[in-house]
Design a protein around this motif. Structure first.
Motif, short mmCIF file in Angstrom:
data_model
loop_
_atom_site.label_atom_id
_atom_site.label_comp_id
_atom_site.label_asym_id
_atom_site.label_seq_id
_atom_site.Cartn_x
_atom_site.Cartn_y
_atom_site.Cartn_z
N ASP A 13 54.68 68.23 21.62
CA ASP A 13 54.70 69.47 22.37
C ASP A 13 54.94 69.19 23.86
O ASP A 13 54.36 68.26 24.42
N ALA A 14 55.78 70.00 24.48
CA ALA A 14 56.12 69.80 25.90
C ALA A 14 54.90 69.89 26.81
O ALA A 14 54.88 69.29 27.89
N SER A 15 53.87 70.60 26.38
CA SER A 15 52.67 70.74 27.22
C SER A 15 51.74 69.52 27.13
O SER A 15 50.81 69.40 27.91
N TYR A 16 52.00 68.61 26.19
CA TYR A 16 51.17 67.40 26.05
C TYR A 16 51.46 66.45 27.21
O TYR A 16 52.61 66.17 27.54
N ASP A 17 50.41 65.92 27.82
CA ASP A 17 50.54 64.99 28.94
C ASP A 17 50.82 63.58 28.40
O ASP A 17 49.90 62.82 28.09
N ALA A 18 52.10 63.22 28.28
CA ALA A 18 52.49 61.94 27.70
C ALA A 18 52.07 60.76 28.57
O ALA A 18 51.84 59.67 28.06
N GLU A 19 51.95 60.96 29.85
CA GLU A 19 51.50 59.86 30.73
C GLU A 19 50.11 59.41 30.36
O GLU A 19 49.80 58.23 30.43
N ARG A 20 49.27 60.34 29.97
CA ARG A 20 47.89 60.02 29.58
C ARG A 20 47.86 59.04 28.41
O ARG A 20 46.97 58.20 28.31
N GLY A 21 48.84 59.16 27.50
CA GLY A 21 48.88 58.29 26.33
C GLY A 21 49.88 57.16 26.46
O GLY A 21 50.29 56.58 25.46
N GLY A 22 50.31 56.86 27.68
CA GLY A 22 51.24 55.76 27.90
C GLY A 22 52.63 56.02 27.34
O GLY A 22 53.36 55.09 27.04
N GLY A 23 52.98 57.29 27.15
CA GLY A 23 54.29 57.65 26.64
C GLY A 23 54.33 57.85 25.14
O GLY A 23 55.34 58.25 24.57
N TYR A 24 53.22 57.56 24.47
CA TYR A 24 53.17 57.69 23.01
C TYR A 24 53.25 59.15 22.59
O TYR A 24 52.62 60.01 23.19
N ARG A 25 54.04 59.42 21.56
CA ARG A 25 54.16 60.78 21.01
C ARG A 25 54.18 60.70 19.49
O ARG A 25 54.82 59.82 18.91
N ASP A 26 53.49 61.62 18.87
CA ASP A 26 53.54 61.77 17.42
C ASP A 26 52.95 63.12 17.04
O ASP A 26 52.52 63.88 17.89
N LEU A 27 52.98 63.39 15.75
CA LEU A 27 52.31 64.55 15.18
C LEU A 27 51.27 63.98 14.24
O LEU A 27 51.60 63.21 13.34
N SER A 28 50.01 64.29 14.48
CA SER A 28 48.92 63.73 13.70
C SER A 28 48.23 64.86 12.93
O SER A 28 47.80 65.85 13.53
N LEU A 29 48.14 64.70 11.62
CA LEU A 29 47.49 65.69 10.77
C LEU A 29 46.25 65.05 10.15
O LEU A 29 46.35 64.04 9.45
N ASN A 30 45.08 65.61 10.43
CA ASN A 30 43.83 65.15 9.83
C ASN A 30 43.40 66.18 8.79
O ASN A 30 43.25 67.36 9.12
N VAL A 31 43.23 65.72 7.56
CA VAL A 31 42.89 66.61 6.46
C VAL A 31 41.72 66.02 5.68
O VAL A 31 41.77 64.85 5.28
N GLU A 32 40.69 66.82 5.49
CA GLU A 32 39.54 66.35 4.71
C GLU A 32 39.77 66.68 3.24
O GLU A 32 40.14 67.80 2.89
N VAL A 33 39.59 65.69 2.38
CA VAL A 33 39.74 65.89 0.94
C VAL A 33 38.42 65.59 0.25
O VAL A 33 37.62 64.79 0.73
N GLY A 34 38.20 66.23 -0.87
CA GLY A 34 37.01 65.98 -1.68
C GLY A 34 37.44 65.60 -3.08
O GLY A 34 38.41 66.14 -3.61
N TRP A 35 36.72 64.66 -3.68
CA TRP A 35 37.08 64.23 -5.02
C TRP A 35 35.84 63.85 -5.80
O TRP A 35 34.77 63.63 -5.27
N SER A 36 36.04 63.78 -7.11
CA SER A 36 35.00 63.27 -8.00
C SER A 36 35.68 62.30 -8.97
O SER A 36 36.90 62.29 -9.09
N MET A 37 34.87 61.51 -9.63
CA MET A 37 35.39 60.53 -10.57
C MET A 37 35.07 61.03 -11.98
O MET A 37 33.91 61.27 -12.31
N GLN A 38 36.10 61.23 -12.78
CA GLN A 38 35.94 61.71 -14.15
C GLN A 38 36.51 60.65 -15.10
O GLN A 38 37.73 60.46 -15.14
N GLU A 39 35.64 59.94 -15.82
CA GLU A 39 36.05 58.92 -16.78
C GLU A 39 37.00 57.90 -16.16
O GLU A 39 38.03 57.55 -16.72
N GLY A 40 36.66 57.45 -14.94
CA GLY A 40 37.44 56.43 -14.26
C GLY A 40 38.69 56.94 -13.57
O GLY A 40 39.48 56.16 -13.07
#
Length: 82
Positions: A13-40
């Motif tokens: 995003d153009a509003s992101y301060d790239a200098e703060r991150g040393g020029g690094y840019r990406d899109l980061s998606l954090n997603v929480e997943v839930g699971w159970s174990m059924q018969e292995g």
């Protein structure tokens, strides 16, 4: 019932301060997943069933970045140079 943790960080995003991150840019998606174990076998469960089933939970991160950035990071094996 609590909501799962989901977060988007758009460092392209153009509003992101790239200098703060040393020029690094990406899109980061954090997603929480839930699971159970059924018969292995891992079964991913609906959010509404997490508490009832006593699901294990994990936050996954997906990074979308430019090939040139990926190459620079991979070759250096660190984020020390972009």
């Amino acid at each position: 019932e609590r909501e799962p943790r989901n977060e988007v960080k758009n460092r392209f995003d153009a509003s992101y301060d790239a200098e703060r991150g040393g020029g690094y840019r990406d899109l980061s998606l954090n997603v929480e997943v839930g699971w159970s174990m059924q018969e292995g076998v891992v079964e991913f469960e609906r959010v509404s069933d997490w508490d009832e089933l006593g699901c294990d939970r994990h936050i996954c991160e997906v990074q979308v970045r430019l090939r040139s950035m990926h190459t620079a990071i991979s070759q250096r094996r660190s984020h020390s140079q972009y």
